[in-house]
Design a protein around this motif. Structure first.
Motif, short mmCIF file in Angstrom:
data_model
loop_
_atom_site.label_atom_id
_atom_site.label_comp_id
_atom_site.label_asym_id
_atom_site.label_seq_id
_atom_site.Cartn_x
_atom_site.Cartn_y
_atom_site.Cartn_z
N UNK A 103 0.81 -1.22 0.00
CA UNK A 103 0.00 0.00 0.00
C UNK A 103 0.84 1.28 0.00
N UNK A 104 2.16 1.16 0.19
CA UNK A 104 3.00 2.34 0.23
C UNK A 104 3.02 3.05 -1.12
N UNK A 105 3.18 4.35 -1.15
CA UNK A 105 3.24 5.08 -2.42
C UNK A 105 4.37 4.58 -3.31
N UNK A 106 4.10 4.51 -4.60
CA UNK A 106 5.08 4.17 -5.64
C UNK A 106 5.53 2.71 -5.63
N UNK A 107 5.03 1.89 -4.71
CA UNK A 107 5.42 0.48 -4.72
C UNK A 107 4.70 -0.22 -5.87
N UNK A 108 5.48 -0.84 -6.78
CA UNK A 108 4.89 -1.54 -7.93
C UNK A 108 4.40 -2.93 -7.55
N UNK A 109 5.04 -3.52 -6.55
CA UNK A 109 4.66 -4.86 -6.14
C UNK A 109 5.68 -5.43 -5.19
N UNK A 110 5.36 -6.56 -4.60
CA UNK A 110 6.27 -7.23 -3.68
C UNK A 110 6.29 -8.71 -3.98
N UNK A 111 7.34 -9.37 -3.50
CA UNK A 111 7.33 -10.83 -3.54
C UNK A 111 6.30 -11.34 -2.53
N UNK A 112 5.97 -12.62 -2.61
CA UNK A 112 4.88 -13.16 -1.79
C UNK A 112 5.33 -14.43 -1.08
N UNK A 113 6.19 -14.29 -0.06
CA UNK A 113 6.62 -15.50 0.64
C UNK A 113 5.47 -16.21 1.35
N UNK A 146 14.66 5.52 -10.34
CA UNK A 146 15.04 6.49 -9.31
C UNK A 146 14.50 7.89 -9.58
N UNK A 147 14.34 8.25 -10.85
CA UNK A 147 13.90 9.61 -11.18
C UNK A 147 12.50 9.90 -10.66
N UNK A 148 11.70 8.87 -10.40
CA UNK A 148 10.34 9.06 -9.92
C UNK A 148 10.22 8.93 -8.41
N UNK A 149 11.34 8.76 -7.74
CA UNK A 149 11.32 8.54 -6.29
C UNK A 149 12.04 9.68 -5.58
N UNK A 150 11.92 9.70 -4.28
CA UNK A 150 12.62 10.68 -3.45
C UNK A 150 12.87 10.06 -2.08
N UNK A 151 13.51 10.83 -1.23
CA UNK A 151 13.77 10.34 0.12
C UNK A 151 12.48 10.09 0.90
N UNK A 152 11.37 10.71 0.47
CA UNK A 152 10.10 10.47 1.15
C UNK A 152 9.67 9.00 1.05
N UNK A 153 10.03 8.35 -0.07
CA UNK A 153 9.67 6.93 -0.22
C UNK A 153 10.44 6.08 0.78
N UNK A 154 11.70 6.40 0.99
CA UNK A 154 12.48 5.69 2.00
C UNK A 154 11.91 5.96 3.39
N UNK A 155 11.58 7.21 3.65
CA UNK A 155 11.01 7.56 4.97
C UNK A 155 9.70 6.81 5.22
N UNK A 156 8.88 6.66 4.17
CA UNK A 156 7.61 5.95 4.33
C UNK A 156 7.84 4.49 4.67
N UNK A 157 8.81 3.86 4.00
CA UNK A 157 9.10 2.45 4.27
C UNK A 157 9.65 2.27 5.69
N UNK A 158 10.59 3.13 6.07
CA UNK A 158 11.18 3.04 7.41
C UNK A 158 10.12 3.31 8.48
N UNK A 159 9.25 4.28 8.23
CA UNK A 159 8.19 4.58 9.19
C UNK A 159 7.22 3.42 9.36
N UNK A 160 6.90 2.75 8.25
CA UNK A 160 6.04 1.58 8.34
C UNK A 160 6.69 0.49 9.18
N UNK A 161 7.99 0.28 8.96
CA UNK A 161 8.69 -0.73 9.75
C UNK A 161 8.66 -0.42 11.23
N UNK A 162 8.86 0.85 11.58
CA UNK A 162 8.83 1.23 13.00
C UNK A 162 7.46 0.95 13.61
#
Length: 761
Positions: A103-113, A146-162
Motif C-alpha cells: 500500500x506504500x506510495x510508488x510500490x509496484x509490487x512485492x514478492x509473496x513469501x 530512481x527519477x520518480x522517487x525521493x527520500x520520502x519513499x524511504x522515509x515511508x518504508x522506514x516509518x512503516x517498519x517502525x
C-alpha cells in the motif's frame, strides 16, 4: 597585476567591512532560500555509458518488467524462540506485513513469501523467499526508476517498519538499494567536531579568541553557500550522496587553511606598525596570491575527474569544486572584511591568551610570534639547518620510509563495501546478516541477466542451464519473459558476497565465457546487470582511467609551477614528492581497510575493499591540496633566494619561516579529516583517513625533510631555466616575476625582490 588586483580587493574590503559582510550575508540567505525552493536530495546512480551493466539495464527498460527500478528488502523472522513461518500465527503476521508494504506510495509490487508457503514450502524455499528452516522470510519490494522517487519513499518504508515492529510479533529489518540511494549521508557531527578541533588549534597558535574565530567564521559562511549551491545542483541532476560529506570535509580544511595563511601575514604587517586596512590589503596581495593559485589547482584537479566518463563522479567533482571555489573567493573578500572590522585587536593576544602566556611565557610567545610570521622559530631553523647539513641521509631515509609505506598499494583491490561492512546499529547491516544466515551471502547481491533471444527459441534454455552450472552461481530464479519484446530477465544468486573478489570473477566469467558459449554466433545477446555488476563495472572503469587523470594532473601541475617559480627542477621535484606522499596514503589505506591493521581505532568492524572511485577522487583532491603547502613554502624560499642569492640561506630561512604556519595548517586539516574517519559509512572513513594521512605526511616528512634535503642537493640548479624557455613563458598573473607588485618598499610583501636568477644563457 594579480597582486595589485588582490591589493585593491583586500584593501577595499578592509576599509568597507560591513558592506562586504552584509553582501555575504545576503548571498548566504539567497543561497539557502534557493536550496529550499529549488534544491533536491542527493542520490546515487552508480552507472556509466558503455558498460555491460548499462546495456543490461537498457534491455530491462525496453522489456518494462519493472526490474530496472529501485528495490528494497524487508527481512523478517519470528520473535518467539522456535517459531517459524510454517506456523499460522507467524504466517498471518507475514501476510499483513506484505499487504501494508504494497500500500506504500510508488510500490509496484512485492514478492509473496506467505503465498509461496501456502502453495508449498518447497516452492518458497526454491524461490529464495523463505529459508530452509522456515525462520527467515524475504519480502522484495519493487519501485519504479530512481527519477520518480525521493527520500520520502524511504522515509515511508522506514516509518512503516517502525510502526509494525510495535504491532507484529516479528523482528523486522530492511535494506536494498533504496537505502543506498536515499539515506542521509554522514557528516553533521563530524563537521562540528572538526570545527571545534580547528578552533582549538587556531587559539593555541594565535593566543586570541578573535583571531581564532575569524577563519572559523569565514569557513562557515563559505560552507553554507557552497553546500546550498550543491543542493540547488541536486535539483537539476543526480548529485551523489558522498558529495556533501566530501565537500564539507575539503571545504572546511581548505577554507580554514587559506584563512590561516592570510591571517598570519596580516598579523605580521600589524606587528610592523601598519594600519589594519593597509595590513589586510597587503596580506591578501601576498598570501592571497598562492591561495588563489592553490585553490585554482584544487578546482581544476577535481574537475579533471570528468576523464573517467562516469557521470556521478563528474557531478560529484563539480559539486566539491563549487565549495572550494567559494572558499577561495571568501579568503580574498570576506576575510579581509573581518580583518578590517577587527582592527588593531588582532595584533595582541586576548585575555586568555595573555594568561596562557604568563603560564608558559617562552614557548607560547615564540609560537604566536612565529605564526604571525615575524621571525622563524629557532627550533625550526636548527632543524632545517641540520637536515641541510646531512641532505643525502635524510633524502634517502625519508624517501625509503615513504616507499615502504607505499608497498601495500600492490595489493590494492577496488570494489564497494556492502551492507555487511556497516555497524550493527544499522538496520541494513542486520538485514544483511539475516539474509546471509538464511540463504547464503550471495543472496545479498543478486545479478540480473537480461537476454534478447532475437527469435532463437532454444537460447533461453541453454542460457539458464549454462548459468546454473557455473561454480560461482548458487541458484537461478525462474525466468521472466516479456511477451511484447521477448526480452528475458534472469535473477541469479552468486555463492559469494557482493564485495568478495570471487563475485567480480564470476561476473567476468559469465560475460567472457558462459554467456557467449550459450548464445552462440547468432543475433541473440545477453548482458549481466544489477547493482553488484554495475558497481564492479564502475570500479574497473575508474581503475582504467586513473592513469589518464594522473598524467593530466601531473602535466598541469608541472606547467603551472614552472610558470610560478621560473624553474624546471623545482616543479619536477614537487610533482615527484607529491606522488610519494599520495602513494604512502594509498598504502596506509590498504593496510587499514583491506588488511584490518588498526581498523578498530576508527570503528571498522570488518575488512573491506577500497571503494572503487575513491583512489581517483583522492588523487585529484590531494594533489591540489598539496599545492597549498608547496606554493606557500617555495614562494618564501624563492623570496629569500632572490634577496640573498644564497641557496642554503634561502632554504633554511624560507622553510623555517613557513614551518609553523604549515604545521598548524596541517594540524587543522588532519583534525577536520580525522573527524570524518570515525563516521559509520566505510566510504566516509576512507575519505577521512586517506586525506588526513596524506596531509600529515605531506606537511611533515615531505615539506620538513625531503624538500630541504633535495633542494640542498640540487643547489643553485633549483632555479635553472633555459633562456629559450624563459622567453616563451608568460610573465604576469601566474608568474612570480610579476614585478609591478604591491609595494616597492617591502620586498617580502611583494615576493619579488630583485636578485639573481639562474637562466641558461
Amino acid at each position: 597585476m594579480l597582486s595589485k588586483a588582490l591589493l585593491r580587493l583586500g584593501g577595499g574590503a578592509a576599509r568597507h567591512p560591513w558592506r562586504v559582510i552584509a553582501a555575504w550575508l545576503i548571498a548566504a540567505t539567497l543561497a539557502v532560500l534557493a536550496a529550499i525552493a529549488f534544491g533536491g536530495r542527493t542520490a546515487d546512480s552508480m552507472t556509466a555509458p558503455g558498460l555491460d551493466s548499462r546495456r543490461a539495464a537498457e534491455l530491462i527498460e525496453r522489456a518494462g518488467t519493472g526490474q530496472e527500478g529501485m528495490t528494497a528488502q524487508v527481512i523478517v523472522t519470528p520473535l518467539a524462540g522456535g517459531a517459524t513461518f510454517l506456523d499460522d500465527g507467524a504466517r498471518t503476521a507475514l501476510t499483513r506485513l506484505q499487504t501494508e508494504v504494497k500500500r506504500l506510495p510508488h510500490v509496484l509490487g512485492t514478492s509473496d513469501p506467505a503465498g509461496a508457503l501456502d502453495a508449498g514450502g518447497d516452492t518458497a524455499v526454491r524461490g529464495g523467499l523463505v529459508s530452509a528452516d522456515g525462520r527467515i522470510a524475504v519480502v522484495r519490494v519493487q519501485y519504479p526508476d530512481q527519477s520518480r522517487l525521493s527520500a520520502k519513499d524511504l522515509d515511508a518504508l522506514v516509518g512503516l517498519g517502525d510502526r509494525l515492529r510495535a504491532e507484529l510479533p516479528l523482528r523486522i529489518e530492511m535494506g536494498g538499494n533504496l537505502f543506498y540511494a536515499f539515506s542521509d549521508p554522514d557528516g553533521g557531527a563530524s563537521e562540528l567536531i572538526g570545527l571545534l578541533a580547528a578552533a582549538a588549534i587556531l587559539f593555541l597558535a594565535f593566543g586570541s579568541l578573535v583571531a581564532a574565530a575569524l577563519p572559523i567564521g569565514m569557513a562557515v559562511f563559505g560552507l553554507t553557500i557552497g553546500v546550498a549551491t550543491m543542493t540547488v545542483l541536486a535539483g537539476v541532476t543526480d548529485v551523489p550522496t558522498f558529495a556533501p560529506v566530501l565537500g564539507s570535509m575539503v571545504g572546511l580544511g581548505v577554507g580554514i587553511d587559506y584563512a590561516l595563511f592570510v591571517l598570519a601575514r596580516h598579523r605580521e604587517y600589524l606587528a610592523r606598525g601598519l594600519d589594519p586596512h593597509e595590513a589586510a590589503g597587503r596580506a591578501v596581495a601576498t598570501a592571497g596570491r598562492p591561495v588563489v593559485f592553490a585553490g585554482g589547482v584544487v578546482v581544476v584537479s577535481i574537475l579533471g575527474l570528468a576523464v573517467a566518463n562516469v557521470p556521478f563522479m563528474t557531478v560529484g567533482g563539480l559539486a566539491v569544486s563549487i565549495v572550494v571555489l567559494t572558499m577561495v573567493v571568501a579568503s580574498v573578500t570576506l576575510l579581509p572584511a573581518f580583518l578590517g572590522a577587527a582592527g588593531p585587536r588582532l595584533a595582541r593576544a586576548g585575555r586568555i591568551g595573555r594568561a596562557l602566556q604568563a603560564w608558559k611565557p617562552g614557548r607560547l610567545a615564540r609560537r604566536r610570534e612565529t605564526v604571525a610570521g615575524a621571525a622563524p622559530a629557532a627550533g625550526w631553523r636548527r632543524w632545517i639547518g641540520h637536515v641541510s647539513r646531512h641532505p643525502v641521509l635524510y633524502a634517502v631515509g625519508a624517501a625509503g620510509l615513504l616507499l615502504t609505506a607505499t608497498l601495500p598499494v600492490l595489493g590494492l583491490r577496488v570494489g564497494l563495501p556492502d551492507d555487511g561492512s556497516l555497524p550493527h546499529s544499522r538496520t541494513e547491516r542486520r538485514a544483511y546478516d539475516l539474509v546471509a544466515e538464511g540463504f547464503g551471502p550471495g543472496t545479498n547481491g543478486p545479478l540480473v541477466i537480461a537476454a534478447d533471444p532475437a527469435g532463437d527459441p532454444g537460447v533461453l534454455d541453454r542460457l539458464v542451464g549454462a548459468v546454473a552450472a557455473d561454480p560461482g552461481i548458487a541458484s537461478v530464479a525462474p525466468t521472466h519473459v516479456d511477451r511484447a519484446t521477448g526480452i528475458a530477465t534472469l535473477v541469479v544468486f552468486p555463492t559469494t558476497s557482493p564485495q568478495d573478489k570471487a563475485t567480480a570473477d564470476t561476473i567476468a566469467r559469465l560475460r567472457t565465457g558462459v554467456l557467449p558459449t550459450a548464445i552462440g554466433h547468432g543475433p541473440a545477446r545477453a548482458h549481466v546487470g544489477g547493482a553488484t555488476a554495475s558497481l564492479s563495472d564502475v570500479g574497473q572503469r575508474t581503475s582504467q582511467r586513473l592513469p589518464v587523470l594522473v598524467a593530466a594532473v601531473l602535466a598541469m601541475s608541472f606547467l603551472l609551477l614552472m610558470l610560478v617559480f621560473r624553474s624546471i627542477l623545482v616543479p619536477l621535484k614537487a610533482v615527484l614528492l607529491n606522488l610519494l606522499s599520495i602513494g604512502a596514503a594509498y598504502g596506509i589505506m590498504v593496510a587499514v581497510f583491506q588488511w584490518g591493521w588498526g581498523g578498530a581505532l576508527i570503528g571498522l568492524e570488518a575488512t573491506v575493499p577500497i571503494v572503487s572511485f575513491i583512489p581517483m577522487f583522492l588523487f585529484a583532491i590531494l594533489f591540489g591540496l598539496s599545492m597549498d603547502y608547496e606554493v606557500f613554502l617555495l614562494s618564501r624560499v624563492r623570496e629569500e633566494y632572490l634577496r640573498t642569492g644564497d641557496n642554503g640561506t634561502a632554504i633554511v630561512e624560507g622553510v623555517s619561516r613557513t614551518a609553523r604556519i604549515i604545521t598548524s595548517a596541517a594540524l587543522i586539516m588532519v583534525a577536520v579529516f580525522l573527524s570524518f574517519a570515525v563516521a559509520e559509512d566505510p566510504s566516509t572513513k576512507m575519505f577521512g583517513l586517506g586525506l588526513a594521512t596524506a596531509i600529515f605526511i605531506d606537511a611533515t616528512v615531505v615539506r620538513m625533510v625531503l624538500v630541504p634535503a633535495t633542494m640542498t642537493l640540487l643547489g643553485r640548479t633549483n632555479w635553472w631555466l633555459p633562456r629559450w624557455l624563459d622567453r616563451m613563458l608568460p610573465h604576469g598573473p601566474v608568474g612570480t616575476d610579476d614585478t609591478d607588485d604591491t609595494d616597492d618598499t617591502d620586498a617580502e610583501s611583494t615576493g619579488e625582490a630583485p636578485g639573481p636568477r639562474l637562466v641558461d644563457r
